[in-house]
Design a protein around this motif. Sequence first.
Motif, PDB file in Angstrom:
ATOM      1  N   LEU A  81       0.817  -1.220   0.000  1.00 41.96           N
ATOM      2  CA  LEU A  81       0.000   0.000   0.000  1.00 41.96           C
ATOM      3  C   LEU A  81       0.845   1.262   0.000  1.00 41.96           C
ATOM      4  CD1 LEU A  81      -2.897  -0.843   2.510  1.00 41.96           C
ATOM      5  CD2 LEU A  81      -3.101  -0.373   0.065  1.00 41.96           C
ATOM      6  N   GLY A  82       1.790   1.340   0.907  1.00 38.22           N
ATOM      7  CA  GLY A  82       2.611   2.538   1.004  1.00 38.22           C
ATOM      8  C   GLY A  82       3.616   2.416   2.126  1.00 38.22           C
ATOM      9  N   PRO A  83       4.499   3.391   2.273  1.00 39.80           N
ATOM     10  CA  PRO A  83       5.534   3.346   3.310  1.00 39.80           C
ATOM     11  C   PRO A  83       4.945   3.549   4.706  1.00 39.80           C
ATOM     12  CG  PRO A  83       5.604   5.451   2.166  1.00 39.80           C
ATOM     13  CD  PRO A  83       4.602   4.601   1.425  1.00 39.80           C
ATOM     14  N   THR A  84       5.648   2.993   5.700  1.00 39.78           N
ATOM     15  CA  THR A  84       5.178   3.048   7.081  1.00 39.78           C
ATOM     16  C   THR A  84       6.333   3.399   7.999  1.00 39.78           C
ATOM     17  OG1 THR A  84       3.598   1.289   6.567  1.00 39.78           O
ATOM     18  CG2 THR A  84       3.962   1.788   8.903  1.00 39.78           C
ATOM     19  N   LEU A  85       6.063   4.310   8.948  1.00 40.91           N
ATOM     20  CA  LEU A  85       7.035   4.683   9.967  1.00 40.91           C
ATOM     21  C   LEU A  85       6.438   4.333  11.323  1.00 40.91           C
ATOM     22  CD1 LEU A  85       9.574   6.113  11.062  1.00 40.91           C
ATOM     23  CD2 LEU A  85       8.344   8.284  10.874  1.00 40.91           C
TER      24      LEU A  85
END
Length: 426
Positions: A113-117
């Motif tokens: 889905l997308g980057p995660t922090l």
Amino acid sequence: MSSGSQRARDASPFSRGAVLAVIGVGFLAFIAMLYSIGIGDTGPRDSGGAAHAAADGINGFSGLVELLEGEDYAVERSHGREGLETTDLLILTPPRYTDPKEFAQILENREFLGPTLVILPKWSTASPRNNVAEEDADRMRGDWVSLTGASALTWTEELPAPFTITHEIEELEADEAPYWKGLGLSGELPTKTVLYAEESSSHEPVMVDGAGHILALNVVGEPGTNYYENSHWTMFVVEPDLVNNYGMADPQRAAAALALVREAGYGDMDSVTFDLSLNGYGNSVNLLTLAFQPPFLAATLCLILAMLIVGWRAFLRFGPAVAGTPDIAFGKQRLVSNGASLIVRARRLGLLAEPYTNLIERRLGRALGIAKPNADAIDTALAVRLPEEESFSRRATRLQGARKPMDVLRAAQSLNELTDKVTIKK
């Protein structure tokens, strides 16, 4: 309308305009309340010492939110689980007691889905009210917290590969500086209590301390795996003092926090979503929202229409009600009628035979001049006065033996006719 009722209506202390104003203000207040409930704005929330994007305490991350907004990032605070589906950079701040299986599912869903922090928690907190000097008590805010200790997490070790992280905590000596470096920046941490992660072949260090311990890392996976080749990498900030409100007090750490966000978002993302649902700020469907969704919408509209009709009707008749005639009239006739109705409904017509016979016996005794009337005496007198009429005793016996309503009525009428004939003959 009687004059008394007219005077009562004229004596009403409220004018129509005043009533309309009261109804209008109440209606607007009611609508405002419904709107607040619908959007979930039910008053300020106490963060309870938790570390999340809405917390202004020393361990919270509201400072990071303001920093990103100052750098022209489009920042969204997500209260619902739908925010976890964003394709923008998602920043997660899980609480100390997180379900590793649930959190692992979130991370795995984010891979494509997308980057995660992920900013891991470190501090235990408590309310500082009992430890605040008198001169500071007046300016103390409700979201202030006191740091009571730091500890490493255990649930991160239960995450599946490549997200498994082993924590360690280190207390530096008094003469040691809590040094950090990475992404072309360096500086000191605010405390000598340092939280770091053990090395792993699936992790790429991003920031380290003076001893080379990992303070922030990218989860890159093993070379050749699908995660390494195709997934969005996840960044873990193991030492939260780099990015929390405690860390934002130092320009170098604020620059490091901004650099970590840019690194996690590949440097070209200008939209960030902070998740608050993991910290208990998730929105649930309330009854108000549910009432305006099918299939309940039709019933809600009918109820609103009924309320408007009732309100308008009440407004038109405002004031003392005009007294009308009673539904049940007073007097002997009404009393007899009500008593007869009760006997009919109870189906106890047979109980009337003996009392009615005695009543007719007394009436005939008075009409015939019999001092102590009885059936034999009345029959003897009737044989002389009305020889062609049926005797009293036979009519009374027929009433005594009647069971059906019509039979009782006919027998009673027969006795009553005999009384009328004796009276007329007299």
